[in-house]
Design an enzyme around this catalytic site. Structure first.
Site, PDB file in Angstrom:
ATOM      1  N   ARG A 140       1.065  -1.195   0.068  1.00 35.37           N
ATOM      2  CA  ARG A 140       0.089   0.089  -0.229  1.00 35.37           C
ATOM      3  C   ARG A 140       0.897   1.090  -0.024  1.00 35.37           C
ATOM      4  O   ARG A 140       1.721   1.304   0.864  1.00 35.37           O
ATOM      5  CB  ARG A 140      -1.028  -0.086   1.373  1.00 35.37           C
ATOM      6  N   HIS A 172      -7.647   1.102  -6.146  1.00 37.47           N
ATOM      7  CA  HIS A 172      -7.784   0.083  -4.904  1.00 37.47           C
ATOM      8  C   HIS A 172      -8.380  -1.279  -5.485  1.00 37.47           C
ATOM      9  O   HIS A 172      -9.613  -1.523  -5.248  1.00 37.47           O
ATOM     10  CB  HIS A 172      -8.421   0.645  -3.917  1.00 37.47           C
ATOM     11  N   GLN A 198     -10.309  -3.950  -3.309  1.00 33.48           N
ATOM     12  CA  GLN A 198     -11.421  -3.655  -2.759  1.00 33.48           C
ATOM     13  C   GLN A 198     -12.821  -3.953  -3.746  1.00 33.48           C
ATOM     14  O   GLN A 198     -13.720  -4.400  -3.243  1.00 33.48           O
ATOM     15  CB  GLN A 198     -11.792  -1.837  -2.462  1.00 33.48           C
ATOM     16  N   ASP A 244     -17.588   7.009  -0.471  1.00 36.07           N
ATOM     17  CA  ASP A 244     -16.063   6.985   0.114  1.00 36.07           C
ATOM     18  C   ASP A 244     -15.941   8.106   0.820  1.00 36.07           C
ATOM     19  O   ASP A 244     -16.682   9.107   0.526  1.00 36.07           O
ATOM     20  CB  ASP A 244     -14.933   6.475  -0.915  1.00 36.07           C
ATOM     21  N   CYS A 260     -16.119   1.444   1.102  1.00 34.00           N
ATOM     22  CA  CYS A 260     -14.962   0.571   1.248  1.00 34.00           C
ATOM     23  C   CYS A 260     -14.609   0.751   3.022  1.00 34.00           C
ATOM     24  O   CYS A 260     -13.900  -0.268   3.383  1.00 34.00           O
ATOM     25  CB  CYS A 260     -13.799   0.876   0.502  1.00 34.00           C
ATOM     26  N   ARG A 313     -13.321  -8.853   1.965  1.00 31.36           N
ATOM     27  CA  ARG A 313     -11.675  -8.481   1.759  1.00 31.36           C
ATOM     28  C   ARG A 313     -10.988  -9.455   2.082  1.00 31.36           C
ATOM     29  O   ARG A 313      -9.988 -10.140   1.124  1.00 31.36           O
ATOM     30  CB  ARG A 313     -11.537  -7.471   2.403  1.00 31.36           C
TER      31      ARG A 313
HETATM   32  N1   CP Z   1     -11.036  -0.387   2.795  1.00 33.09           N
HETATM   33  C1   CP Z   1      -9.688  -0.485   3.154  1.00 33.09           C
HETATM   34  O1   CP Z   1      -8.887  -0.771   2.159  1.00 33.09           O
HETATM   35  O2   CP Z   1      -9.609  -0.204   4.494  1.00 33.09           O
HETATM   36  P1   CP Z   1      -8.259  -0.041   5.013  1.00 33.09           P
HETATM   37  O3   CP Z   1      -7.684   1.404   4.740  1.00 33.09           O
HETATM   38  O4   CP Z   1      -8.649  -0.134   6.547  1.00 33.09           O
HETATM   39  O5   CP Z   1      -7.324  -0.946   4.796  1.00 33.09           O
HETATM   40  N1  NVA Z   2     -10.111   6.754  -0.744  1.00 39.63           N
HETATM   41  C1  NVA Z   2      -9.900   6.091   0.377  1.00 39.63           C
HETATM   42  C2  NVA Z   2      -9.707   4.754   0.639  1.00 39.63           C
HETATM   43  C3  NVA Z   2      -9.562   4.340   1.954  1.00 39.63           C
HETATM   44  C4  NVA Z   2      -9.627   2.671   2.030  1.00 39.63           C
HETATM   45  C5  NVA Z   2      -8.307   6.543   0.582  1.00 39.63           C
HETATM   46  O1  NVA Z   2      -7.453   6.447  -0.264  1.00 39.63           O
HETATM   47  O2  NVA Z   2      -8.046   7.088   1.613  1.00 39.63           O
END
Ligand code: CP
Ligand code: NVA
Length: 308
Positions: free
Chosen positions: A107, A134, A137, A225, A266, A294
Site C-alpha cells: 500500500r 484500489h 476492494q 467513500d 469501502c 476482503r
Molecule cells: N477499505 C480499506 O482498504 O480499508 P483500510 O484502509 O482499513 O485497509
Molecule cells: N479513498 C480512500 C480509501 C481508503 C480505503 C483513501 O485513499 O484514503
C-alpha cells in the site's frame, strides 16, 4: 508472473475465477473460528510481505489473517521503518525482498512505486491501494453484490462524491464485469478522463450527472467513500467538504434508488459526512459483508498470484 496490480490489467476470466474461488473458500469455512486453518494449506511454507506506507485496518488484518488461514506466514512492514523510506530505491528493495519472501503486497502513495516494485520483483506483487486505484476492494465489492443480489452484469452502479482511487477501480470493474457506472459529484473531482474512456470503450455505459437525486434513479448499487482520502492535503478539507456536501448518501437519496438497491462503502467511513448512520446501519447497507469479503477475495487473489 501473476501480479495483481489493477482490475483493468487482469483478464476478466481470471477475475471471475477469483470471485468464484473466494466464494467456495468462504463457504467451506462457515461456522469455524476466525483463526482456524482452512482444510487446504496452499501457502504452507510461503512467506508474504505486507508493506504499508499509509494506515490500514481492513487490508492489513485481512491479508494477515487470510495468509495464516491458508497456512502461510506474514511479515507486516511499515514503509517508514524500511530503508525504502530512507533513500533505497524501489528496484533494489524489490530485488532484495524477492530473495526472502514469496509474495509482496504493498500500500503506497504514487502508483509508480507499485509498478516499479512489480517490474523488479521476482515474486508476485499485489496492489493494496495507491493514490490512483484500489483493486482488492472492488473484488470484495463484486463478490458482496453477487452474494446478495446475483450477477452484477448489466446493473447500474452509482458512485457518489469524489472520483478517487476506489472510484477508479469501480470503473475498471465496469469494463471487466459488465456493469454501468454513473458518477455524481462536483466537476473538480471528476474521475480521470482515461478511466471514463476505458469504460466507454468496453461497451459499458459511463455518465456524469451533477444532480445526485437524478443520478441514483434506478440504481442497483450506491457507493460512497470518504471526502478526504489519505493522499489528499488536510488543508483542502474544508473546501472539499463544501463541494461534496450535496452528494451525501442519506435516506432521502437512497429512497430514489431501486427499492432493492444496496449501499456500499469501502470503510473507514465518516458518519454524517459522506453517509449518514441511518444508511450505514440501515437495511440496504452491506458494508460489513464487504469488509469480511476482503478476506475471502484476497485469499483467492493470493492463490491466483502464486498459482496454488
Ligand atoms: N477499505 C480499506 O482498504 O480499508 P483500510 O484502509 O482499513 O485497509
Ligand atoms: N479513498 C480512500 C480509501 C481508503 C480505503 C483513501 O485513499 O484514503
Amino acid at each position: 508472473m501473476n501480479h495483481f496490480l489493477d482490475i483493468h490489467k487482469t483478464a476478466p476470466s481470471d477475475l471471475r475465477h477469483m470471485i468464484e474461488h473466494a466464494r467456495e473458500m468462504k463457504t467451506a469455512r462457515e461456522g469455524r473460528p476466525r483463526g482456524a486453518l482452512d482444510d487446504d494449506q496452499p501457502l504452507k511454507g510461503r512467506m508474504v510481505a505486507l508493506i504499508f506506507e499509509k494506515p490500514s485496518t481492513r487490508t492489513r488484518v485481512s491479508f494477515d489473517v487470510g495468509t495464516r488461514q491458508l497456512g502461510g506466514e506474514t511479515m507486516v512492514l511499515s514503509g517508514s521503518d524500511m530503508q525504502l523510506g530512507h533513500g533505497e530505491t524501489i528496484a533494489d528493495t524489490a530485488r532484495v525482498l524477492s530473495r526472502y519472501v514469496d509474495l509482496i503486497m504493498i500500500r503506497t502513495f504514487d502508483e509508480s512505486v507499485l509498478t516499479e516494485m512489480a517490474e523488479f520483483a521476482d515474486v508476485p506483487v499485489i496492489n493494496g491501494l495507491t493514490d490512483r486505484t484500489h483493486p482488492c476492494q472492488i473484488m470484495a465489492d463484486v463478490m458482496t453484490y453477487e452474494e446478495h443480489r446475483g450477477p452484477i452484469t448489466g446493473k447500474k452502479v452509482v458512485w457518489c462524491g469524489d472520483g478517487n482511487n476506489v472510484c477508479a477501480s469501480v470503473m475498471h470493474g465496469a469494463a471487466q464485469f459488465g456493469y454501468d457506472v454513473v458518477f455524481t459529484g462536483p466537476e473538480q473531482l471528476d474521475p480521470e478522463a482515461e478511466w471514463q474512456g476505458l469504460v466507454r470503450k468496453s461497451g459499458q455505459s459511463f455518465s456524469i450527472e451533477r444532480d445526485a437525486d437524478k443520478a441514483v434513479e434506478g440504481a442497483d448499487l450506491v457507493i460512497a467513500d470518504t471526502w478526504v482520502s489519505m493522499h489528499d492535503a488536510q488543508s483542502a478539507r474544508e473546501r472539499r467538504h463544501n463541494m461534496l456536501r450535496p452528494y451525501q448518501v442519506n435516506e432521502d437519496l437512497m429512497a430514489r434508488a431501486k427499492p432493492d438497491a444496496l449501499f456500499m462503502h469501502c470503510l473507514p467511513a465518516h458518519r454524517e459526512e459522506e453517509v449518514t448512520s441511518a444508511v450505514m446501519d440501515g437495511p440496504q447497507s452491506v458494508i460489513f459483508d464487504e469488509a469480511e469479503n476482503r478476506l475471502h477475495a484476497q485469499k483467492a487473489i493470493m492463490r491466483w498470484c502464486l498459482d496454488v
